[in-house]
Design an enzyme around this catalytic site. Structure first.
Site, short mmCIF file in Angstrom:
data_model
loop_
_atom_site.label_atom_id
_atom_site.label_comp_id
_atom_site.label_asym_id
_atom_site.label_seq_id
_atom_site.Cartn_x
_atom_site.Cartn_y
_atom_site.Cartn_z
N TYR A 1 -13.04 7.52 16.82
CA TYR A 1 -12.13 8.62 16.48
C TYR A 1 -10.82 8.03 15.93
O TYR A 1 -10.67 6.82 15.82
CB TYR A 1 -11.91 9.52 17.68
CG TYR A 1 -13.15 10.28 18.09
CD1 TYR A 1 -13.81 11.11 17.18
CD2 TYR A 1 -13.69 10.16 19.37
CE1 TYR A 1 -14.96 11.81 17.53
CE2 TYR A 1 -14.84 10.85 19.73
CZ TYR A 1 -15.47 11.66 18.81
OH TYR A 1 -16.62 12.34 19.15
N ARG B 1 -8.45 6.67 27.26
CA ARG B 1 -9.82 6.21 27.05
C ARG B 1 -9.89 5.36 25.79
O ARG B 1 -9.31 5.72 24.75
CB ARG B 1 -10.79 7.39 26.93
CG ARG B 1 -12.25 6.95 27.07
CD ARG B 1 -13.20 8.12 27.12
NE ARG B 1 -14.34 7.78 27.98
CZ ARG B 1 -15.50 8.43 27.98
NH1 ARG B 1 -15.68 9.47 27.20
NH2 ARG B 1 -16.47 8.06 28.78
N GLY C 1 -21.10 11.43 33.12
CA GLY C 1 -21.17 12.54 32.17
C GLY C 1 -22.52 13.19 32.23
O GLY C 1 -22.73 14.24 32.82
N CYS D 1 -30.28 11.72 36.04
CA CYS D 1 -30.40 11.71 34.59
C CYS D 1 -31.30 10.55 34.16
O CYS D 1 -31.17 9.43 34.66
CB CYS D 1 -29.02 11.57 33.97
SG CYS D 1 -29.02 11.22 32.20
N CYS E 1 -28.73 16.64 25.42
CA CYS E 1 -27.26 16.52 25.38
C CYS E 1 -26.84 15.96 24.03
O CYS E 1 -26.43 16.70 23.14
CB CYS E 1 -26.77 15.67 26.54
SG CYS E 1 -27.60 14.08 26.74
N CYS F 1 -30.55 20.14 28.78
CA CYS F 1 -30.92 18.94 29.54
C CYS F 1 -32.42 18.92 29.74
O CYS F 1 -33.02 19.93 30.12
CB CYS F 1 -30.19 18.93 30.88
SG CYS F 1 -30.60 17.50 31.91
N ALA G 1 -44.11 19.62 33.92
CA ALA G 1 -44.07 21.07 33.68
C ALA G 1 -44.71 21.82 34.85
O ALA G 1 -44.17 22.82 35.33
CB ALA G 1 -44.78 21.40 32.37
N GLU H 1 -54.13 19.28 41.00
CA GLU H 1 -54.01 18.15 40.07
C GLU H 1 -55.32 17.35 40.09
O GLU H 1 -55.82 17.00 41.16
CB GLU H 1 -52.85 17.26 40.47
CG GLU H 1 -52.81 15.88 39.81
CD GLU H 1 -52.82 15.92 38.30
OE1 GLU H 1 -53.59 15.14 37.69
OE2 GLU H 1 -52.08 16.75 37.70
#
Length: 664
Positions: free
Chosen positions: A172, A220, A316, A340, A347, A360, A391, A410
């Site tokens: 940036y 940052r 995050g 995560c 994301c 997500c 799923a 299963e």
């Protein structure tokens, strides 16, 4: 167990109740004009409710439109945004969570297609490969932007934020002045480190002037650029000498756009891999530091804090995946953590690659969290789920959590499906955390009964008196009728393998494959997984793709990462090439230049996956006339990604139960 994680930290007049900070990560949830809305507030409220010590809200533009980043970015460049932001801070404060906001100018990372004007920067260097050429800022414009940073910080203070963070990293505007990759100026804002740091120094001084002596300022920055000719950690330590004085907390991040996989970490990066950078910064300047980098495991977070490498743990994506991470760790519910998997699909892929609101892969309701559990079925209901992949597991857990008596069938002797299988590839190991979480969640539900080694035949299911049947039987490798393919693939002692066979024999491949030839048919995600495994082992790898580009459709972080890897190891990329025939030791392909034979020591067919529905027709035949609702979800409907299956596992079950009158 985690005393350091839950130790309060006071910075000027702000006290965090614990050491976990939600790092700023764009959402594309803001309104078209940059205003915050109720969904956006609810998103942050979920993370506050989950126990997070400090939420640092995603970057807000200090100067729009020319400084904006993202399709719908928050704005803080006008007083009209203060009331909406105050609604956010008031909501978050109810939970004892501190809240700050990151302020930013995108510079060359802005896009004229969104702003209607040429981007600006330190020089005329694009912020990424193929990006627009920016216009170098005039000195008067620099001082004007400095003023805007100060005004934005003051608005943040008025709106009730506890702190403000200045973004000087990640390609940036301020980073574009700090990094020699972008800054080619010859005036007082370019050249030596002191000059390149001048803009950031002026911004920090102006922000301090506006907010006063008691308001915390976070800074940052990218401690390592990870690109040739960019700042190293040693360079950044020198640069910081010139502009960090007014900062109270140093948020130590990394990378530029060209090294995106080190900024939004690739999935193989270890927990806390960046902490060495924070340690070096803290040792030199003696200020509290934030560290980030795939931190999912509380043991790693605790050790970083205990060792003094950093003072705050930044998360995050981890808090997008599980807003309750902090509360679960505090309560010792570690097997309930929805960690995560760093797939970067919902994301970063949605936001950066597709300009869509974030989602997500493993959290089907990023905004509303687990509010669905407040609903309960109003009458007895039996749900049968066929297929124990991700799923099917999500569907079964959702049904049971809503009060249904649920049966999960299963065919294998274990649960987890394709995700568990793929996680056996070393660099995909993190993927295995998701099926583990789902299995632990399922085992805790007293009304969910699991049958493994069960094919889900209709006669067995009839005995369960189902009201709803969910088919989630997944997918299998796509093996089209190409001459010689079926005769040669997955044969004992043969050289041609499917991805499933490759994974099942993954421990048999030598660690040193120097001089060996590997040919991969298929340039999608599956084929690239094979390349990622074999190329670093010294093999001469070729990847063949019928379409014009390799890796089409994968998320931008993975794309940057795999392109870096292929360039590093000299992978022979062959787009616009079609497989015509398979032989025992070579592939016959058709290129633009004509036919070619590719000989190999190891050949792989990775043409994607196809839905498999071995019992679906039988289920319809047995139950349609009885009024039993049958839904088909995930890869068994159409081979896609985990994110679609997880979403359908939650949403389609709720929808079907509502349709049948069990839920209101």
């Amino acid at each position: 167990m985690y005393n350091h994680i839950f130790e309060p930290l006071t910075i000027r007049r702000m006290t965090m109740k614990n050491r976990v900070m939600m790092t700023p990560m764009g959402t594309n949830y803001a309104g078209q004009n940059g205003e915050i809305n109720e969904k956006h507030i609810k998103y942050y409220e979920q993370r506050a409710k989950g126990g997070t010590g400090l939420i640092m809200v995603e970057n807000a533009s200090v100067s729009s439109p020319e400084g904006s980043n993202g399709t719908t970015q928050l704005r803080i460049d006008h007083d009209s945004y203060i009331p909406g932001l105050y609604n956010l801070t008031e909501t978050v404060h109810k939970y004892g969570t501190c809240i700050g906001i990151q302020i930013n100018h995108a510079g060359a990372s802005a896009m004229s297609s969104r702003t209607g004007m040429q981007p600006v920067s330190a020089s005329n260097i694009p912020s990424k490969d193929g990006g627009e050429i920016p216009r170098p800022l005039e000195v008067e414009e620099i001082y004007d932007i400095v003023k805007k940073y100060g005004e934005a910080a003051k608005r943040a203070q008025i709106a009730g934020f506890d702190a403000v963070e200045i973004h000087a990293g990640h390609s940036y505007l301020l980073c574009q002045f700090l990094s020699p990759v972008y800054n080619k100026r010859t005036d007082e804002f370019g050249g030596c480190p002191e000059n390149r740091a001048r803009f950031a120094k002026l911004v920090l001084e102006e922000v301090r002037k506006q907010v006063g002596p008691f308001f915390p300022i976070f800074l940052r920055f990218s401690a390592e650029d990870f690109v040739e000719g960019g700042n190293t950690l040693e360079d950044t330590l020198e640069l910081l000498e010139y502009f960090q004085e007014e900062a109270d907390v140093l948020d130590v991040s990394a990378a530029l756009n060209a090294s995106l996989q080190y900024q939004i970490d690739a999935n193989y990066m270890k927990d806390g891999w960046r902490s060495y950078m924070a340690k070096a910064v803290k040792e030199k300047f003696g200020k509290p530091c934030v560290t980030t980098g795939n931190i999912r495991n509380p043991e790693v977070a605790e050790k970083i804090l205990a060792d003094g490498d950093a003072d705050i743990i930044g998360m995050g994506r981890g808090l997008i995946a599980d807003p309750e991470w902090v509360n679960k760790v505090e309560a010792g519910k570690l097997d309930c953590l929805r960690k995560c998997i760093s797939c970067n699909i919902g994301c970063a892929g949605h936001r950066i690659g597709l300009n869509k609101p974030i989602r997500c892969t493993i959290n089907p309701s990023v905004i509303n969290g687990e509010e669905y559990k407040n609903k309960k079925v109003e009458k007895a209901c039996n749900v049968v789920v066929v297929g124990g992949g991700t799923a099917g597991l999500e569907a079964a857990c959702t049904a049971a959590e809503l009060g249904c008596t649920t049966f999960l069938l299963e065919k294998n002797d274990h649960l987890g499906g394709l995700s568990a299988l793929i996680s056996q590839i070393p660099d995909k190991n993190r993927l295995g955390d998701f099926p583990k979480y789902l299995i632990n969640r399922a085992k805790k539900l007293h009304n969910l009964f699991i049958f493994t080694s069960n094919n889900g035949n209709p006669e067995f299911i009839k005995g369960l008196n189902p009201d709803l049947i969910v088919n989630a039987t997944g997918s299998a490798p796509l093996l089209p009728p190409i001459k010689g393919l079926h005769d040669n693939i997955d044969k004992e002692g043969g050289k041609v393998s499917s991805i499933v066979n490759m994974i099942n024999n993954i421990d048999s491949y030598p660690s040193d494959l120097t001089g060996k030839k590997v040919a991969v048919i298929g340039g999608g995600a599956v084929g690239l997984d094979v390349v990622e495994f074999f190329a670093p082992r010294g093999a001469e790898v070729s990847i063949i793709e019928m379409m014009p580009s390799i890796g089409a459709g994968i998320d931008p972080i993975t794309k940057v990462d795999i392109n870096t890897l292929m360039n590093k190891y000299g992978v022979n990329q062959m787009p616009n090439t079609a497989l015509k025939e398979v032989f025992a030791d070579h592939f016959h392909v058709e290129t633009k230049e004509g036919p070619k034979d590719l000989y190999f020591d190891y050949g792989f067919i990775c043409l994607g996956m196809k839905a498999q529905t071995p019992v679906l027709a039988g289920l319809h035949e047995a139950f349609d006339k009885e009024g039993v609702e049958i839904i088909n979800i995930g890869d068994s409907m159409r081979a896609r990604r985990i994110i679609e299956g997880t979403s359908e596992g939650r949403d389609q079950v709720i929808l079907a139960l509502t349709k049948k009158g069990f839920l209101k």
